[in-house]
Design a protein around this motif. Structure first.
Motif, PDB file in Angstrom:
ATOM      1  N   ALA A 173       0.942  -1.143   0.124  1.00 33.26           N
ATOM      2  CA  ALA A 173       0.073   0.169  -0.003  1.00 33.26           C
ATOM      3  C   ALA A 173       0.800   1.061  -0.017  1.00 33.26           C
ATOM      4  O   ALA A 173       0.626   2.199  -0.797  1.00 33.26           O
ATOM      5  CB  ALA A 173      -0.901  -0.116   1.324  1.00 33.26           C
ATOM      6  N   LEU A 174       1.990   1.241   0.856  1.00 31.43           N
ATOM      7  CA  LEU A 174       2.854   2.253   0.768  1.00 31.43           C
ATOM      8  C   LEU A 174       3.507   2.529  -0.495  1.00 31.43           C
ATOM      9  O   LEU A 174       3.545   3.775  -0.849  1.00 31.43           O
ATOM     10  CB  LEU A 174       3.846   2.041   1.795  1.00 31.43           C
ATOM     11  N   MET A 175       3.895   1.621  -1.174  1.00 27.81           N
ATOM     12  CA  MET A 175       4.631   1.666  -2.401  1.00 27.81           C
ATOM     13  C   MET A 175       3.506   2.262  -3.350  1.00 27.81           C
ATOM     14  O   MET A 175       3.780   3.334  -4.173  1.00 27.81           O
ATOM     15  CB  MET A 175       5.070   0.407  -2.836  1.00 27.81           C
ATOM     16  N   GLN A 176       2.323   1.725  -3.568  1.00 25.70           N
ATOM     17  CA  GLN A 176       1.472   2.152  -4.325  1.00 25.70           C
ATOM     18  C   GLN A 176       0.865   3.611  -4.155  1.00 25.70           C
ATOM     19  O   GLN A 176       0.858   4.280  -5.127  1.00 25.70           O
ATOM     20  CB  GLN A 176       0.022   1.325  -3.997  1.00 25.70           C
ATOM     21  N   GLN A 177       1.107   4.107  -2.833  1.00 21.61           N
ATOM     22  CA  GLN A 177       0.708   5.633  -2.638  1.00 21.61           C
ATOM     23  C   GLN A 177       1.841   6.555  -2.827  1.00 21.61           C
ATOM     24  O   GLN A 177       1.659   7.595  -3.446  1.00 21.61           O
ATOM     25  CB  GLN A 177       0.266   5.833  -1.272  1.00 21.61           C
ATOM     26  N   LEU A 178       3.220   6.093  -2.345  1.00 22.79           N
ATOM     27  CA  LEU A 178       4.411   6.860  -2.499  1.00 22.79           C
ATOM     28  C   LEU A 178       4.757   6.942  -3.902  1.00 22.79           C
ATOM     29  O   LEU A 178       5.688   7.932  -4.552  1.00 22.79           O
ATOM     30  CB  LEU A 178       5.243   6.451  -1.468  1.00 22.79           C
ATOM     31  N   LEU A 179       4.808   5.625  -4.642  1.00 22.41           N
ATOM     32  CA  LEU A 179       5.672   5.719  -5.698  1.00 22.41           C
ATOM     33  C   LEU A 179       4.895   6.299  -7.105  1.00 22.41           C
ATOM     34  O   LEU A 179       5.332   6.333  -7.859  1.00 22.41           O
ATOM     35  CB  LEU A 179       6.124   4.372  -6.345  1.00 22.41           C
ATOM     36  N   THR A 180       3.664   6.686  -6.640  1.00 24.81           N
ATOM     37  CA  THR A 180       2.817   7.238  -7.624  1.00 24.81           C
ATOM     38  C   THR A 180       2.459   8.699  -7.369  1.00 24.81           C
ATOM     39  O   THR A 180       1.745   9.485  -8.264  1.00 24.81           O
ATOM     40  CB  THR A 180       1.431   6.461  -7.607  1.00 24.81           C
ATOM     41  N   TYR A 307      14.284  -2.062 -22.058  1.00 25.09           N
ATOM     42  CA  TYR A 307      13.574  -1.553 -20.855  1.00 25.09           C
ATOM     43  C   TYR A 307      13.851  -0.206 -20.459  1.00 25.09           C
ATOM     44  O   TYR A 307      13.252   0.458 -19.586  1.00 25.09           O
ATOM     45  CB  TYR A 307      13.500  -2.722 -19.703  1.00 25.09           C
ATOM     46  N   SER A 308      14.881   0.276 -20.820  1.00 26.23           N
ATOM     47  CA  SER A 308      15.396   1.657 -20.462  1.00 26.23           C
ATOM     48  C   SER A 308      14.458   2.673 -20.896  1.00 26.23           C
ATOM     49  O   SER A 308      14.391   3.881 -20.454  1.00 26.23           O
ATOM     50  CB  SER A 308      16.880   1.789 -20.829  1.00 26.23           C
ATOM     51  N   ARG A 309      13.702   2.335 -21.990  1.00 24.57           N
ATOM     52  CA  ARG A 309      12.707   3.129 -22.597  1.00 24.57           C
ATOM     53  C   ARG A 309      11.424   3.488 -21.518  1.00 24.57           C
ATOM     54  O   ARG A 309      10.427   4.226 -21.928  1.00 24.57           O
ATOM     55  CB  ARG A 309      12.317   2.878 -23.867  1.00 24.57           C
ATOM     56  N   GLU A 310      11.239   2.641 -20.895  1.00 25.26           N
ATOM     57  CA  GLU A 310      10.051   2.445 -19.743  1.00 25.26           C
ATOM     58  C   GLU A 310       9.866   4.007 -19.088  1.00 25.26           C
ATOM     59  O   GLU A 310      10.875   4.625 -18.601  1.00 25.26           O
ATOM     60  CB  GLU A 310      10.330   1.500 -18.813  1.00 25.26           C
ATOM     61  N   LYS A 311       8.875   4.449 -19.320  1.00 25.39           N
ATOM     62  CA  LYS A 311       8.503   5.844 -18.884  1.00 25.39           C
ATOM     63  C   LYS A 311       7.879   5.861 -17.365  1.00 25.39           C
ATOM     64  O   LYS A 311       6.932   4.901 -17.062  1.00 25.39           O
ATOM     65  CB  LYS A 311       7.531   6.379 -19.733  1.00 25.39           C
ATOM     66  N   ILE A 312       8.345   6.533 -16.550  1.00 19.94           N
ATOM     67  CA  ILE A 312       8.138   6.597 -15.275  1.00 19.94           C
ATOM     68  C   ILE A 312       7.929   8.069 -14.654  1.00 19.94           C
ATOM     69  O   ILE A 312       8.571   9.024 -15.539  1.00 19.94           O
ATOM     70  CB  ILE A 312       9.153   5.777 -14.359  1.00 19.94           C
ATOM     71  N   ASN A 313       7.320   8.364 -13.495  1.00 12.89           N
ATOM     72  CA  ASN A 313       7.003   9.729 -13.070  1.00 12.89           C
ATOM     73  C   ASN A 313       8.105   9.623 -11.998  1.00 12.89           C
ATOM     74  O   ASN A 313       7.846   8.835 -11.088  1.00 12.89           O
ATOM     75  CB  ASN A 313       5.641   9.953 -12.647  1.00 12.89           C
ATOM     76  N   ILE A 314       8.761  10.514 -11.678  1.00 10.33           N
ATOM     77  CA  ILE A 314       9.708  10.701 -10.613  1.00 10.33           C
ATOM     78  C   ILE A 314       9.710  12.222  -9.909  1.00 10.33           C
ATOM     79  O   ILE A 314       9.370  13.118 -10.763  1.00 10.33           O
ATOM     80  CB  ILE A 314      11.190  10.624 -10.843  1.00 10.33           C
TER      81      ILE A 314
END
Length: 364
Positions: A173-180, A307-314
């Motif tokens: 749950a923490l990962m879902q909240q904090l990493l997004t 996989y380095s092309r994977e888009k992520i939000n940081i």
């Protein structure tokens, strides 16, 4: 515990003078599971060798029992209680003769069932094999005392498993909240940016081969697809890093590798750059579905270029670091509880070894 026990020599080794060697067929009667597909849905559990399969409206047996696999997972006894149905791949004990159910269950746990496998393919056991297996059997009162003692550890293990499951759910749950960014930490409000994984990570390769390490011994770890595979007298990476399996059946599996260590050539080495926190990248990687990046047939591969092309939000580096520390703390707490579980399991195994053989007695 009494130390004034007289022992006798038997085919199972030394056992207390007042114990007996009994065939299982003399102390239990097995029942066969049956097909359940003709039954309607309900709340009666149907057990197979892997646990509960489904629920039906009728029961095959009502009471406490022990299940043991007839085919498939023959080495995983299960304690059954209440109304239940079993499929034909699972035997269940329907009668006990001068034997305690929980004692028999723990005796089943101690038997190396795979040793008695009768098939060359899918493991299998017959009633005849089971009935002719011999166990040391104490008087009924001592059976109950042994079972009660071991159940104390079972209860502790069950509670520890429940705690681990709760901590695991909390971490998810923490990962879902904090990493997004759904939940922000106090003091952080800046916008998150979309980047490609390759923009915040550095990839290195290894040429180290397992067969080149056979004559080398030392204090520095070498990681392979299954974890630590060797210790050698040199290292290739001086700082902590991420290892990711790039070849074989375990492609995409991750491990956080210690400083002063190395990896085999079947792993990629992933590091952070000045824009990122290493543990934050590790957490992001753990959420990527690497299946979509697999190529190859018999031996699958994944490539960093893909996989380095994977888009992520940081977020900012400082917020990444704060998030990483919270989740690292959750990881440490989870590992601590897993270590405690392992200790309890080891303690119970040791108790079983001495109590089920009569080396230690629970008598006045």
């Amino acid at each position: 515990m009494s130390t004034k026990t007289t022992y006798k020599q038997t085919e199972l080794g030394l056992i207390p003078e007042d114990w007996e060697v009994k065939k299982l067929g003399e102390v239990i009667k097995l029942g066969n599971g049956k097909d359940y597909k003709h039954l309607n849905s309900g709340n009666i559990p149907v057990y197979g060798t892997g646990g509960i399969i489904t629920y039906v409206d009728k029961y095959l047996f009502n009471g406490k029992s022990v299940g043991i696999g007839r085919k498939g997972s023959i080495d995983k006894p299960v304690l059954l209680d209440g109304k239940f149905w079993t499929v034909d791949t699972l035997f269940y004990v329907k009668e006990f003769f001068n034997s305690d159910i929980d004692f028999i269950y723990n005796s089943f746990l101690k038997i190396p069932w795979l040793k008695y496998n009768e098939a060359t393919g899918l493991p299998s056991l017959s009633q005849n094999i089971i009935n002719n297996l011999k166990i040391p059997l104490p008087p009924l009162l001592e059976q109950k005392k042994i079972a009660d003692c071991l159940s104390t550890w079972d209860c502790a293990i069950e509670k520890q498993n429940a705690l681990i499951n709760a901590l695991t759910d909390r971490k998810k749950a923490l990962m879902q909240q904090l990493l997004t960014g759904k939940k922000r930490l106090p003091g952080f409000s800046g916008e998150w940016k979309e980047v490609k994984l390759g923009e915040i990570s550095i990839k290195k390769s290894s040429t180290l081969q397992a067969n080149s390490l056979e004559e080398n011994n030392g204090e520095f770890k070498v990681y392979g697809a299954s974890g630590i595979v060797a210790n050698i007298d040199f290292y290739n990476e001086s700082e902590e890093y991420i290892g990711i399996v790039k070849d074989g059946s375990g492609v995409g599996n991750l491990m956080l590798c210690d400083a002063k260590s190395s990896v085999l050539g079947t792993l990629d080495i992933i590091k952070n750059n000045k824009k990122s926190n290493l543990f934050f990248i590790y957490l992001i990687l753990s959420k990527i579905h690497f299946e979509k990046y697999k190529v190859g047939g018999a031996i699958p591969h994944i490539y960093y270029r893909d996989y380095s092309r994977e888009k992520i939000n940081i977020p900012s580096l400082s917020e990444q670091t704060a998030i990483a520390e919270i989740l690292a703390t959750a990881d440490r707490e989870l590992q601590l509880q897993k270590d405690k579980l392992a200790q309890l399991q080891t303690q119970k195994k040791g108790l079983m070894q001495v109590l089920l053989t009569g080396k230690k007695r629970l008598i006045n």
